[in-house]
Motif scaffolding. Structure first.
Motif, mmCIF file in Angstrom:
data_model
loop_
_atom_site.group_PDB
_atom_site.id
_atom_site.type_symbol
_atom_site.label_atom_id
_atom_site.label_comp_id
_atom_site.label_asym_id
_atom_site.label_seq_id
_atom_site.Cartn_x
_atom_site.Cartn_y
_atom_site.Cartn_z
ATOM 1 N N LYS A 1 16.121 7.024 9.446
ATOM 2 C CA LYS A 1 15.941 5.889 8.542
ATOM 3 C C LYS A 1 14.447 5.905 8.234
ATOM 4 C CE LYS A 1 17.136 1.028 8.496
ATOM 5 N NZ LYS A 1 18.192 0.167 8.960
ATOM 6 N N GLN B 1 5.161 -4.445 5.838
ATOM 7 C CA GLN B 1 3.802 -4.514 5.280
ATOM 8 C C GLN B 1 3.382 -5.957 4.994
ATOM 9 O OE1 GLN B 1 3.716 -1.928 1.788
ATOM 10 N NE2 GLN B 1 2.765 -0.297 2.988
ATOM 11 N N SER C 1 8.737 -2.869 3.058
ATOM 12 C CA SER C 1 8.150 -3.996 2.319
ATOM 13 C C SER C 1 7.961 -5.195 3.247
ATOM 14 C CB SER C 1 9.053 -4.394 1.144
ATOM 15 O OG SER C 1 9.320 -3.281 0.339
ATOM 16 N N ARG D 1 0.865 -1.186 0.000
ATOM 17 C CA ARG D 1 0.000 0.000 0.000
ATOM 18 C C ARG D 1 0.894 1.226 0.000
ATOM 19 N NH1 ARG D 1 -5.113 -0.678 2.243
ATOM 20 N NH2 ARG D 1 -5.440 -2.743 3.116
ATOM 21 N N ARG E 1 17.784 -7.968 10.486
ATOM 22 C CA ARG E 1 19.130 -7.461 10.783
ATOM 23 C C ARG E 1 19.020 -6.190 11.627
ATOM 24 N NH1 ARG E 1 23.093 -6.985 5.789
ATOM 25 N NH2 ARG E 1 21.849 -5.129 5.328
ATOM 26 N N THR E 2 18.255 -5.217 11.153
ATOM 27 C CA THR E 2 18.106 -3.960 11.914
ATOM 28 C C THR E 2 16.627 -3.710 12.173
ATOM 29 O OG1 THR E 2 19.951 -3.116 10.598
ATOM 30 C CG2 THR E 2 18.775 -1.528 11.966
HETATM 31 P P1 NAP Z 1 14.605 -1.405 2.927
HETATM 32 O O1 NAP Z 1 13.889 -0.367 3.670
HETATM 33 O O2 NAP Z 1 15.935 -1.107 2.394
HETATM 34 O O3 NAP Z 1 14.649 -2.679 3.845
HETATM 35 C C1 NAP Z 1 15.429 -3.773 3.507
HETATM 36 C C2 NAP Z 1 15.530 -4.684 4.692
HETATM 37 O O4 NAP Z 1 16.284 -5.804 4.328
HETATM 38 C C3 NAP Z 1 16.238 -4.046 5.867
HETATM 39 O O5 NAP Z 1 15.652 -4.517 7.047
HETATM 40 C C4 NAP Z 1 17.649 -4.577 5.700
HETATM 41 O O6 NAP Z 1 18.367 -4.610 6.885
HETATM 42 C C5 NAP Z 1 17.365 -5.963 5.221
HETATM 43 N N1 NAP Z 1 18.477 -6.535 4.484
HETATM 44 C C6 NAP Z 1 19.024 -6.072 3.348
HETATM 45 N N2 NAP Z 1 20.021 -6.875 2.956
HETATM 46 C C7 NAP Z 1 20.106 -7.851 3.867
HETATM 47 C C8 NAP Z 1 20.946 -8.977 4.019
HETATM 48 N N3 NAP Z 1 21.888 -9.250 3.136
HETATM 49 N N4 NAP Z 1 20.765 -9.771 5.088
HETATM 50 C C9 NAP Z 1 19.797 -9.489 5.989
HETATM 51 N N5 NAP Z 1 18.971 -8.444 5.904
HETATM 52 C C10 NAP Z 1 19.125 -7.638 4.849
HETATM 53 O O7 NAP Z 1 13.733 -1.900 1.671
HETATM 54 P P2 NAP Z 1 12.145 -1.917 1.511
HETATM 55 O O8 NAP Z 1 11.510 -2.496 2.695
HETATM 56 O O9 NAP Z 1 11.863 -2.534 0.202
HETATM 57 O O10 NAP Z 1 11.763 -0.409 1.466
HETATM 58 C C11 NAP Z 1 12.515 0.514 0.700
HETATM 59 C C12 NAP Z 1 11.768 1.802 0.629
HETATM 60 O O11 NAP Z 1 10.720 1.665 -0.318
HETATM 61 C C13 NAP Z 1 11.077 2.203 1.896
HETATM 62 O O12 NAP Z 1 11.923 2.786 2.820
HETATM 63 C C14 NAP Z 1 10.025 3.137 1.359
HETATM 64 O O13 NAP Z 1 10.561 4.393 1.072
HETATM 65 C C15 NAP Z 1 9.653 2.470 0.061
HETATM 66 N N6 NAP Z 1 8.493 1.622 0.277
HETATM 67 C C16 NAP Z 1 7.322 2.265 0.455
HETATM 68 C C17 NAP Z 1 6.215 1.544 0.698
HETATM 69 C C18 NAP Z 1 4.964 2.302 0.864
HETATM 70 O O14 NAP Z 1 4.786 3.386 0.441
HETATM 71 N N7 NAP Z 1 4.029 1.762 1.496
HETATM 72 C C19 NAP Z 1 6.259 0.165 0.778
HETATM 73 C C20 NAP Z 1 7.469 -0.467 0.594
HETATM 74 C C21 NAP Z 1 8.596 0.266 0.345
HETATM 75 P P3 NAP Z 1 19.337 -3.365 7.303
HETATM 76 O O15 NAP Z 1 18.392 -2.285 7.725
HETATM 77 O O16 NAP Z 1 20.182 -3.898 8.375
HETATM 78 O O17 NAP Z 1 20.096 -2.994 6.066
#
Ligand code: NAP
Length: 896
Positions: free
Chosen positions: A342, A204, A201, A68, A221-222
């Motif tokens: 973050k 959600q 992601s 979403r 991890r974090t």
């Molecule tokens: P993210 O915020 O970068 O989260 C990635 C997650 O994966 C983090 O917890 C990270 O841990 C972990 N990770 C990455 N590499 C890893 C590894 N090798 N081993 C273990 N854990 C690992 O990515 P995302 O959740 O896709 O979201 C990205 C951005 O997209 C969001 O911040 C947001 O801006 C946008 N987004 C928006 C929506 C929305 O509008 N609703 C939804 C989804 C995404 P670390 O923190 O330790 O690196």
């Protein structure tokens, strides 16, 4: 959703013959669609290249369960066409991915955009053709393209990051990426599922995956901060604001900091009681609105570690009350980054999911993943057999889709990949030097991901298309930023970054999530409204910072930096400008004093310190008031005699209250602010003699005041800096008191007005040349002005106490301050200078308003401590690493 009903449109051009267009756009998401619409309306021939099978961009790819938006959907919409706004009604406060995708399809249909989109077509190369002054593009599907302008509308989060874990290929089960979720959905019922990653992601999708799976193991991890979305219908208060005056609502969003119409919060945390802090937090928690909680609690939440920690503690407390198992709750509590530094997440039942019997949290900080095997995932301690692995591991953000997807070669064969090897450099986040006619929408250096993307995209697209139109109409065929403009933008970006706490977290904003990526804060942190006004300023100043050429017009290069002020100084000066105040010198002395009193009432309250007491001391002609600021630490403390600013006419012993409190906190010293007498009632040399007499009395009574016995130190700002400097000369010449050091902040030191800073900064920076004339006229007759008791630069400058002299770039008094510092140094006085770039006369005394002044005040405090012979333990909390930053975190460490 099935792929586009409209098939990829093959170019009519025969294979090998390039399709000729004015503008090629990459991407058919929010940005690409609006670009197509605007470009077409502006009369440009256009094609959009889209790798996906239909429109939607990020909403085409991210189809994982629970996807979403997390900006309220009424705000996350196009606003360029009022009819479009009324033609579409969102069903929920936070629309689901399928609904947003339907909306983008609706927009594409409404404006007949698909006919100019080549779907399932990836650009494989983009090269600037110097001779033709065109970009030549190769694609993996259909004809090449030759275009005058090349615009990347590729989104900030569109290049998924590889898993970076050994053994993925060995895994015998199913593997999915949230960012590339199968269109037909995935049946997880009865399966053992692993989710790696707890960003937006992961957060959600985890609750919904847990409902389907036999067992879910989350590998974290974090931990991240997540807040309940409280999804449902759009809140009635927001809806009535929007419907009450749609145009005003949208305009407020455009001028706001985050692209959502919320006011600027002014209350600071230290003004609020514990009950008020908690009530504000509970209200925000109940609202389920990220932008609200990020901006509306208290003014210092995003800029000050102490103000921020209050929120972190309250959210951690919430996690503790929701999650039943204390060990799991503790593992879910973030401690390594400030809230908001973050990207925080909005969730539905995220924390409560960990109370389910079929969910296990694995804390990778305690047991890192060693490998993925045929059967599952092995950590340092255990093995987990699973049927499905979901990677919610994020993206190579901001630059991934621009830098790495295909070679982009600019002028002189330079590759963008190489040019950005040390981090992205752009002008306005929209253009890059050496890459003519190349634009990015929401590129690095623009507010993009730190704002409501819909608002930023519309602004970027409008600005770019309006410029292309204007250039075409003027006969220009190429546009490219200059090196100076780009470097200036980089500096401005860095200045903005010092204002926020983003520097204290390792995030995808900084590239820290991708191994080997250069760390640099990529989005513009200065806010949507200020950014918009800067882009407009570039235009109104004749395309400042751009080189323009055309076959039939003279080339134009209006070189320069669009922002040279510190970002918060710029904001303050703009606000003051909007107030349209009459010149202070036109108010008369009494009127000006009343104005200053009123003005000071509107500023944030100074921070709490040990004690503040008022008293009087005997002056030469009767008692003088003083205000004593005492640190919270046990004394006795060294004593600083302080002289306020105000041109010998305005202010009093209380008027520099925030600055005195700030310096007391940083230095651990007592400040005694002296209420010397003012002109025109008491003209020269009253202020100087009062200053000297007060210093002598305070030095003699330091112990009674709770301070260390003499020597004292002196400090002052502006005319107060003048009195401090004069006091040091008088103390030297009249047998004391002993002064251990002098801090002169933007001091008046001389009676001539012919130094360049008087002209360069004559108007526009609050303290004007004519205001200085007025001050001088009220205080001192022309015949007396060369007296060292008002022009210390004309006195003997040897044998003075060590000095720390602060001057500000945009201050009429800059050059006389530098001249005094240079003269003292030449006469053998130990002198340090702080020449503050981008600051104005009031930068350092507007503590808690001009946040970029913090590092300067830290230096001043360090100097005072050195003068007093104290160890260099200066309070730096608000410019230093977050209280809980873990060692090993590179950015946090770099900031300390
Ligand atoms: P993210 O915020 O970068 O989260 C990635 C997650 O994966 C983090 O917890 C990270 O841990 C972990 N990770 C990455 N590499 C890893 C590894 N090798 N081993 C273990 N854990 C690992 O990515 P995302 O959740 O896709 O979201 C990205 C951005 O997209 C969001 O911040 C947001 O801006 C946008 N987004 C928006 C929506 C929305 O509008 N609703 C939804 C989804 C995404 P670390 O923190 O330790 O690196």
């Amino acid at each position: 959703m099935p792929d586009a009903m409209v098939a990829a449109r093959d170019s009519k051009a025969a294979s090998g013959t390039a399709q000729q267009v004015d503008v090629a756009v990459v991407g058919a998401g929010f940005a690409g669609l609006y670009l197509l619409h605007r470009l077409r309306k502006a009369g440009f021939t256009t094609v959009a290249l889209e790798e996906a099978g239909d429109v939607g961009g990020t909403w085409y790819w991210n189809r994982y369960p629970g996807a979403r938006c997390d900006i309220q959907t009424i705000d996350y919409s196009y606003t360029f066409d009022p009819e479009l706004e009324t033609a579409w009604t969102w069903s929920e406060k936070y629309a689901t991915q399928p609904e947003i995708l339907r909306y983008l399809g609706f927009v594409a249909d409404r404006y007949d955009l698909r006919r100019d989109i080549r779907f399932k077509t990836k650009v494989t190369e983009a090269k600037w053709d110097e001779a033709a002054e065109r970009w030549q593009l190769a694609t993996d599907n259909g004809a090449r393209i030759s275009c005058r302008h090349y615009i990347m509308a590729t989104g900030c989060l569109s290049a998924p990051k590889p898993p970076e874990i050994d053994g993925v290929k060995e895994f015998g089960g199913e593997v999915y990426f949230t960012g590339r979720w199968p269109h037909g959905g995935v049946n997880l019922a009865g399966k053992r599922v692993a989710v790696i990653g707890t960003g937006s992601s992961g957060i959600q999708s985890i609750p919904l995956i847990a409902e389907q799976a036999a067992h879910l193991t989350v590998f974290q991890r974090t931990p991240n901060f997540a807040l309940p979305a409280h999804n449902g219908p759009s809140p009635s208060d927001r809806m009535s604001l929007l419907q009450g005056d749609r145009a005003a609502y949208r305009e407020q969003a455009r001028q706001s900091m985050a692209g959502v119409p919320y006011p600027q919060q002014t209350a600071v945390s230290w003004q609020l009681s514990d009950a008020e802090l908690r009530a504000r937090f509970e209200e925000a928690w109940g609202k389920g609105d990220l932008v609200y909680i990020l901006t509306q609690l208290w003014a210092d939440q995003g800029v000050d570690v102490d103000g921020n920690k209050l929120i972190c503690d309250l959210i951690r407390e919430k996690i503790g009350t929701i999650v039943k198992d204390p060990e799991t709750a503790a593992a879910l509590m973030p401690h390594d980054h400030p809230f908001g530094a973050k990207r925080p997440c909005l969730d539905t039942n995220y924390y409560a999911t960990y109370n389910r019997p079929n969910v296990t949290l694995v804390n990778l900080r305690q047991e890192p993943i060693k490998a993925i095997t045929a059967d599952g995932i092995t950590t340092g301690k255990r093995s987990f057999d699973v049927d499905v692995i979901v990677f919610a591991t994020g993206f190579d953000a901001m630059t991934g889709a621009i830098r790495a997807v295909h070679p982009i070669t600019g002028r002189g064969g330079k590759s963008l990949y190489d040019v950005w090897a040390q981090g992205p450099q752009t002008y306005l986040g929209l253009t890059v030097e050496g890459f003519p006619n190349f634009f990015m929408i929401t590129g690095p250096g623009s507010p993009s991901v730190l704002s409501n993307m819909a608002v930023s995209i519309e602004q970027h697209v409008d600005w770019v298309v309006d410029r292309l139109k204007a250039l075409r109409d003027a006969g220009f065929t190429t546009v490219e930023p200059t090196e100076t403009a780009q470097a200036g933008w980089g500096q401005h970006m860095a200045d903005c970054a010092t204002l926020t706490l983003h520097r204290l977290a390792n995030t995808w904003y900084t590239g820290a999530n991708v191994p080997g990526k250069v760390h640099a804060l990529m989005p513009y942190t200065g806010g949507v409204g200020p950014y918009r006004s800067i882009c407009d300023e570039v235009t109104s100043r004749g395309m400042l910072g751009f080189k323009l050429t055309g076959p039939d017009v003279a080339a134009q290069c209006n070189d320069g930096e669009v922002v040279r002020l510190q970002p918060d100084v710029r904001l303050v000066l703009n606000l003051l400008g909007q107030l349209n105040l009459p010149p202070i010198e036109s108010m008369g002395a009494l009127g000006a004093r009343a104005f200053v009193d009123e003005f000071n009432k509107g500023r944030p309250a100074g921070r709490p310190i040990g004690a503040v007491t008022d008293g009087t001391l005997p002056g030469t002609d009767g008692p003088l008031p003083y205000r004593l600021y005492r640190p919270a630490t046990p004394g006795p403390h060294p004593v600083v005699v302080y002289f306020h600013g105000g041109g010998w006419v305005l202010g009093d012993e209380q008027s520099d209250d925030p600055f005195c409190r700030d310096m007391v906190r940083r230095t651990g010293m007592i400040f005694v602010s002296v209420g010397y007498r003012h002109a025109p009632e008491h003209r020269f040399p009253t202020a100087a003699e009062d200053g000297y007499a007060a210093t002598r009395w305070i030095a003699e009574h330091a112990a009674e005041l709770g301070g260390q016995p003499s020597p004292v130190l002196v400090a002052g700002w502006s005319a107060g800096g003048n009195i401090a400097a004069v006091t040091c000369q008088l103390a030297r010449d009249r047998g004391g008191p002993e002064i251990a050091g002098q801090l002169l902040v933007c001091p008046v030191t001389d009676c001539t007005f012919d130094r360049p800073s008087y002209n360069d900064n004559a108007t526009g920076y609050f303290l004007t040349r004519s205001l200085m004339y007025w001050f001088w006229d009220l205080y001192c007759s022309p015949a007396d002005r060369t007296d060292p008791r008002v022009s210390p630069l004309r006195g003997k400058v040897s044998g003075l106490p060590p000095a720390f002299v602060v001057t500000c770039e945009f201050d009429p008094l800059r050059d006389e301050g530098i001249a005094y510092a240079d003269a003292m140094a030449a006469a053998g006085v130990p002198v340090e200078q702080l020449k503050a770039r981008g600051h104005f006369h009031s930068s350092f005394t507007m503590a808690d308003v001009i946040i970029t002044g913090v590092s300067g005040r830290v230096q001043m405090a360090e100097a005072l401590r050195r003068f007093a012979g104290l160890p260099p333990e200066v309070r730096r909390g608000d410019e230093n690493s977050h209280g809980h930053a873990s060692p090993g975190h590179k950015i946090a460490a770099a900031a300390s």
